[in-house]
Write a protein that holds these residues in place. Structure first.
Motif, PDB file in Angstrom:
ATOM      1  N   THR A   1      35.461  36.433  32.060  1.00 21.44           N
ATOM      2  CA  THR A   1      35.580  35.712  33.333  1.00 21.44           C
ATOM      3  C   THR A   1      35.289  34.236  33.127  1.00 21.44           C
ATOM      4  O   THR A   1      34.251  33.859  32.586  1.00 21.44           O
ATOM      5  CB  THR A   1      34.594  36.286  34.370  1.00 21.44           C
ATOM      6  OG1 THR A   1      34.895  37.649  34.611  1.00 21.44           O
ATOM      7  CG2 THR A   1      34.687  35.504  35.673  1.00 21.44           C
TER       8      THR A   1
ATOM      9  N   LYS B   1      39.454  36.596  39.845  1.00 18.41           N
ATOM     10  CA  LYS B   1      40.819  36.753  39.346  1.00 18.41           C
ATOM     11  C   LYS B   1      41.331  35.425  38.811  1.00 18.41           C
ATOM     12  O   LYS B   1      41.227  34.395  39.468  1.00 18.41           O
ATOM     13  CB  LYS B   1      41.736  37.239  40.476  1.00 18.41           C
ATOM     14  CG  LYS B   1      43.180  37.463  40.041  1.00 18.41           C
ATOM     15  CD  LYS B   1      44.025  37.941  41.214  1.00 18.41           C
ATOM     16  CE  LYS B   1      45.479  38.117  40.779  1.00 18.41           C
ATOM     17  NZ  LYS B   1      46.324  38.575  41.920  1.00 18.41           N
TER      18      LYS B   1
ATOM     19  N   GLY C   1      32.962  38.860  39.362  1.00 16.35           N
ATOM     20  CA  GLY C   1      34.329  38.785  38.874  1.00 16.35           C
ATOM     21  C   GLY C   1      35.175  37.818  39.671  1.00 16.35           C
ATOM     22  O   GLY C   1      34.937  37.586  40.863  1.00 16.35           O
TER      23      GLY C   1
ATOM     24  N   LEU D   1      43.736  32.601  38.252  1.00 19.63           N
ATOM     25  CA  LEU D   1      44.864  32.120  39.042  1.00 19.63           C
ATOM     26  C   LEU D   1      45.963  31.505  38.188  1.00 19.63           C
ATOM     27  O   LEU D   1      46.996  31.108  38.701  1.00 19.63           O
ATOM     28  CB  LEU D   1      44.372  31.089  40.063  1.00 19.63           C
ATOM     29  CG  LEU D   1      43.264  31.570  41.006  1.00 19.63           C
ATOM     30  CD1 LEU D   1      42.859  30.444  41.944  1.00 19.63           C
ATOM     31  CD2 LEU D   1      43.695  32.792  41.789  1.00 19.63           C
TER      32      LEU D   1
ATOM     33  N   GLN E   1      30.859  34.207  41.136  1.00 17.76           N
ATOM     34  CA  GLN E   1      32.089  34.727  40.542  1.00 17.76           C
ATOM     35  C   GLN E   1      31.821  35.358  39.182  1.00 17.76           C
ATOM     36  O   GLN E   1      32.461  36.345  38.802  1.00 17.76           O
ATOM     37  CB  GLN E   1      33.114  33.595  40.386  1.00 17.76           C
ATOM     38  CG  GLN E   1      33.733  33.125  41.687  1.00 17.76           C
ATOM     39  CD  GLN E   1      34.735  32.011  41.460  1.00 17.76           C
ATOM     40  OE1 GLN E   1      34.610  31.220  40.522  1.00 17.76           O
ATOM     41  NE2 GLN E   1      35.751  31.943  42.313  1.00 17.76           N
TER      42      GLN E   1
ATOM     43  N   LYS F   1      39.593  39.034  28.522  1.00 22.28           N
ATOM     44  CA  LYS F   1      38.865  39.766  29.564  1.00 22.28           C
ATOM     45  C   LYS F   1      37.618  39.032  30.042  1.00 22.28           C
ATOM     46  O   LYS F   1      36.906  39.528  30.919  1.00 22.28           O
ATOM     47  CB  LYS F   1      38.456  41.150  29.047  1.00 22.28           C
ATOM     48  CG  LYS F   1      39.625  42.013  28.577  1.00 22.28           C
ATOM     49  CD  LYS F   1      40.604  42.286  29.713  1.00 22.28           C
ATOM     50  CE  LYS F   1      41.752  43.177  29.243  1.00 22.28           C
ATOM     51  NZ  LYS F   1      42.746  43.410  30.321  1.00 22.28           N
TER      52      LYS F   1
END
Length: 471
Positions: free
Chosen positions: A193, A177, A175, A179, A171, A191
């Protein structure tokens, strides 16, 4: 003073003698023994119990809470069947430890808190869930007494955590997302991760990986053969990297505490064989090296610098400010019911907390394990919880000394358990992620790992070189 400490930590409690004369123990244990003697399946009872526990720890990061509770129920139901059909031998009597007694006491306090709760229906549901976790401890403590099953469960968890960590690192590269609102949108880290792998939350992932980091570290020394040691080094590196990439401040604090504890205990383990220089300076060198790494990371890696600085930003950081507002409400909750609390579990908390919360600061928990225990079961429950922690660590240190004298490699797993428990407590001071099944089961696995090695103090004194576990 030593005698007072022994009594406080229940180190010399004559549990074997008490259970041998207990009518309840005689009536309950062994009542189904004739049936077990004729059952082919129950001849493999402890192996089946280990298989059920394997399902729990292999599936914990990947399945829903509901399925986890079903698996826990299956484990506990089978444990009850084993207990009722047990032989009333000294081996089974010895499986009851002071830790078991304090777990039972804590459950009793939680039951009283449920009976006196202002939200009895919610508290009763949560008491049932708490009972499953506490009984899981008894299952683990029984199974882990057998060295092969202990080794199997530890290895299984480490391999599962490796899969989780590999996906988490993936990840980071490709990347992931977010949650939930883990980072303030106005923060420079908005920004960045934050990996969460299969657990859906970076703080939860950090808590899950912490015991894996510690156990893989001690596995480097406990596992024999270069292939196994190389695997342990790989696990340690991958798990540590993935935990760092969660950018969980609580996870980082826990990692530092667990690592320093583990290294200090490893130095203690080898201190008798060390030259005088290393015996004196090894810990300062390790501490200085760790501080140096942290300083370099803060200088050259901006996200690390921002996350570390935010720990000391107090209310200027949105996450800190949120916790402070939740804690203010929690203190008022404790002040209104200081003795026995509101009842166990997050359902009880969710019913009562809105009456105290500040506007816009909704919360599912107290964001601190110790505050959560105080809210749920009052100062009675908190005192019992602290007593349980003290007795667990005292038991661990006694057994570590025993293994150090006999130079048994089982001592490395005791070191891992101590470091993991301290790290999880450090994380728990600022978060309550370990109330989730994937972490709660690990907490009780570490406590059970300590309990599985327990030997009465009189036996430890009389037998300096006992066998490290049952075969």
């Amino acid at each position: 003073m030593n005698l007072v400490w022994q009594r406080f930590t229940l180190s010399s409690l004559p549990l074997k003698e008490y259970l041998n004369t207990s009518y309840l123990h005689r009536f309950m244990v062994g009542i189904l023994r004739p049936w077990r003697q004729t059952s082919l399946l129950m001849q493999w009872g402890d192996t089946i119990a280990a298989a059920l526990l394997s399902l729990v720890y292999a599936l914990a990061p990947f399945v829903s809470t509901t399925l986890m509770l079903v698996l826990l129920l299956a484990c506990i139901g089978f444990w009850l069947l084993l207990t009722l059909s047990d032989e009333t031998t000294s081996v089974n009597v010895a499986s009851v430890t002071p830790i078991h007694l304090l777990v039972l006491l804590y459950w009793g306090i939680a039951a009283i808190a449920t009976a006196l709760s202002p939200v009895k229906k919610a508290a009763l549901s949560d008491l049932a869930t708490l009972s499953l976790y506490l009984l899981l401890f008894t299952v683990c403590a029984r199974v882990l007494r057998f060295s092969r099953m202990r080794s199997w469960l530890i290895t299984l968890y480490l391999h599962t955590s490796l899969i989780v960590s590999v996906y988490g690192i993936r990840q980071w590269f490709f990347g992931a997302k977010a949650l939930a609102t883990w980072v303030d949108p106005e923060s420079p880290l908005s920004k960045t991760t934050r990996v969460y792998s299969y657990l859906g939350n970076p703080n939860l992932l950090a808590g899950y990986l912490l015991p894996a980091v510690v156990l893989s570290l001690v596995a480097i020394f406990a596992w024999q053969g270069w292939f196994k040691k190389t695997l342990a080094v790989t696990m340690f590196a991958v798990n540590t990297i993935c935990l760092v990439l969660t950018y969980s401040r609580g996870g980082w604090i826990a990692l530092v505490v667990a690592f320093l504890t583990g290294m200090a205990l490893l130095v203690y383990w080898w201190s008798l064989e060390m030259p005088p220089f290393w015996r004196t300076w090894s810990l300062p060198i390790i501490l200085g090296s760790l501080i140096g790494v942290l300083v370099l990371a803060m200088i050259f890696v901006e996200p690390v610098r921002l996350r570390v600085v935010s720990i000391f930003a107090d209310r200027q950081d949105s996450s800190n400010n949120f916790r402070r507002n939740v804690w203010d409400a929690v203190f008022r909750m404790i002040g209104d019911r200081p003795i026995i609390g509101i009842g166990p579990g997050h359902h009880s908390f969710n019913k009562v907390y809105p009456l105290y919360q500040q506007p816009r600061y909704t919360a599912l928990s107290a964001y601190s394990i110790f505050l959560e225990v105080a809210v749920e079961t009052g100062f009675m429950g908190l005192a019992c919880f602290l007593w349980l922690i003290i007795v667990t660590f005292n038991t661990a240190f006694i057994q570590l000394q025993r293994f150090r004298e006999s130079r048994s490699i089982e001592g490395f797993w005791v070191i891992g358990a101590i470091a993991a428990l301290l790290g999880m407590l450090a994380h728990g001071m600022v978060d309550t992620v370990w109330y989730r099944p994937s972490l709660n089961t690990l907490w009780w696995l570490m406590v059970a790992l300590v309990a599985s090695y327990w030997t009465p103090l009189s036996q430890t004194t009389n037998q300096p070189n006992p066998e490290p576990g049952l075969k």
